[in-house]
Design an enzyme around this catalytic site. Structure first.
Site, PDB file in Angstrom:
ATOM      1  N   THR A 209      49.006   4.351  22.290  1.00 49.76           N
ATOM      2  CA  THR A 209      47.868   4.106  21.390  1.00 49.76           C
ATOM      3  C   THR A 209      47.346   5.474  20.960  1.00 49.76           C
ATOM      4  OG1 THR A 209      47.164   2.029  22.399  1.00 49.76           O
ATOM      5  CG2 THR A 209      45.437   3.324  21.356  1.00 49.76           C
ATOM      6  N   ASP A 240      41.231  -3.992  22.646  1.00 52.11           N
ATOM      7  CA  ASP A 240      39.957  -3.292  22.476  1.00 52.11           C
ATOM      8  C   ASP A 240      39.917  -2.415  21.228  1.00 52.11           C
ATOM      9  OD1 ASP A 240      41.977  -1.751  24.024  1.00 52.11           O
ATOM     10  OD2 ASP A 240      40.530  -0.150  23.654  1.00 52.11           O
TER      11      ASP A 240
HETATM   12  N1  GLY Z   1      44.118  -0.229  24.359  1.00 49.05           N
HETATM   13  C1  GLY Z   1      45.095  -0.863  23.582  1.00 49.05           C
HETATM   14  C2  GLY Z   1      45.208  -2.293  23.853  1.00 49.05           C
HETATM   15  O1  GLY Z   1      44.890  -2.743  24.948  1.00 49.05           O
HETATM   16  O2  GLY Z   1      45.603  -2.993  22.975  1.00 49.05           O
END
Ligand code: GLY
Length: 269
Positions: A209, A240
């Site tokens: 990410t 999130d």
């Molecule tokens: N933090 C990236 C996800 O959980 O989608």
């Protein structure tokens, strides 16, 4: 202006936010700063994996830095940095997004302007080449904050963003990771075999990410995050990253934050 090495950048997202607060309170001249991250798994990358990611990380930092050096806004700086990482197949965002359990790539992204506290996000987008531009579009062109699924793709198309077929997001190593995750899931259904295998169903599922936070010369903070989510996530699962206040937040009076990790866990708090 400073930028940080990859290893430090992984850790520094929250720290920059604190820096922003200190400077803002002191009412001093603002020295622009940009910090990026390339995902939680930066913490346990092998040397080889680290090396592959180092160049694009530098490129992303320089793209954001170039905006700030010209007097550009923190919002433009984080957008420029994220786009570089979305275009690189080694990060779990844009081109390198992971696969859902049904073999789709569904992308989440968000952006927040700390000076106005306006924000925009897209979730489950399947055809926007640079989801961060989709997020910005939601912020700039609609009165909404989060647009998901077909609606996000439609909005992007109608506003002239570059659209791509799902094939664009195919990378062999992400596809192999999906097969591996599915195999582990099957093993877990068999209790005898499960005892012999790792209970960590999705080994390093969130690798890559991406996020960026910046402080510009006017003292404005911005934060942005983009991801493909987690390998073998349910189709339709939203993490999130597109949730303002969870994956991304910016407020000139306090902090700019971009998060990475298992969103299903920490978005609850
Ligand atoms: N933090 C990236 C996800 O959980 O989608």
């Amino acid at each position: 202006m400073k930028h940080f090495s990859l290893s430090k950048a992984v850790f520094m997202a929250a720290s920059l936010a604190l820096l922003g607060l200190t400077v803002a309170n002191a009412q001093e001249k603002f020295s622009p700063v940009i910090v990026i991250h390339g995902g939680t798994s930066g913490l346990d990358l092998t040397k080889e994996e680290f090396k592959i990611r180092e160049e694009p990380m530098k490129k992303a930092l320089l793209a954001g830095q170039a905006v700030l050096e010209k007097g550009g806004s923190a919002m433009d700086a984080v957008t420029a940095a994220i786009m570089v990482l979305e275009d690189d197949p080694n990060f779990n965002a844009g081109k390198g997004a992971v696969f859902t359990s049904d073999g789709f790539n569904e992308l989440d992204a968000s952006i927040m302007d700390g000076s106005t506290k306006k924000a925009g996000a897209v979730a489950m987008a399947r055809h926007i080449k640079n989801p961060i531009l989709g997020a910005r579009l939601v912020m700039d062109k609609t009165w909404h904050t989060l647009v998901a699924g077909e609606g996000a793709d439609k909005l992007a198309k109608e506003n002239g963003l570059e659209m791509v077929d799902q094939k664009y997001f195919f990378t062999q190593f992400r596809y192999d990771a999906l097969q591996k995750a599915k195999e582990k899931q099957k093993l877990l259904l068999d209790s005898e075999k499960a005892k012999k295998t790792s209970l960590n169903l999705h080994e390093r599922p969130y690798l890559g990410t991406v996020g960026a936070i910046a402080l510009d010369k006017n003292g404005n903070l911005a934060a942005a995050t983009s991801t493909g989510g987690m390998t073998n996530k349910m189709t339709g699962r939203i993490g999130d990253s597109p949730i303002i206040g969870s994956g991304t937040y910016a407020d000139n009076d306090s902090v700019a934050v971009s998060c990475t990790g298992t969103g299903d866990i920490y978005m609850r708090v």
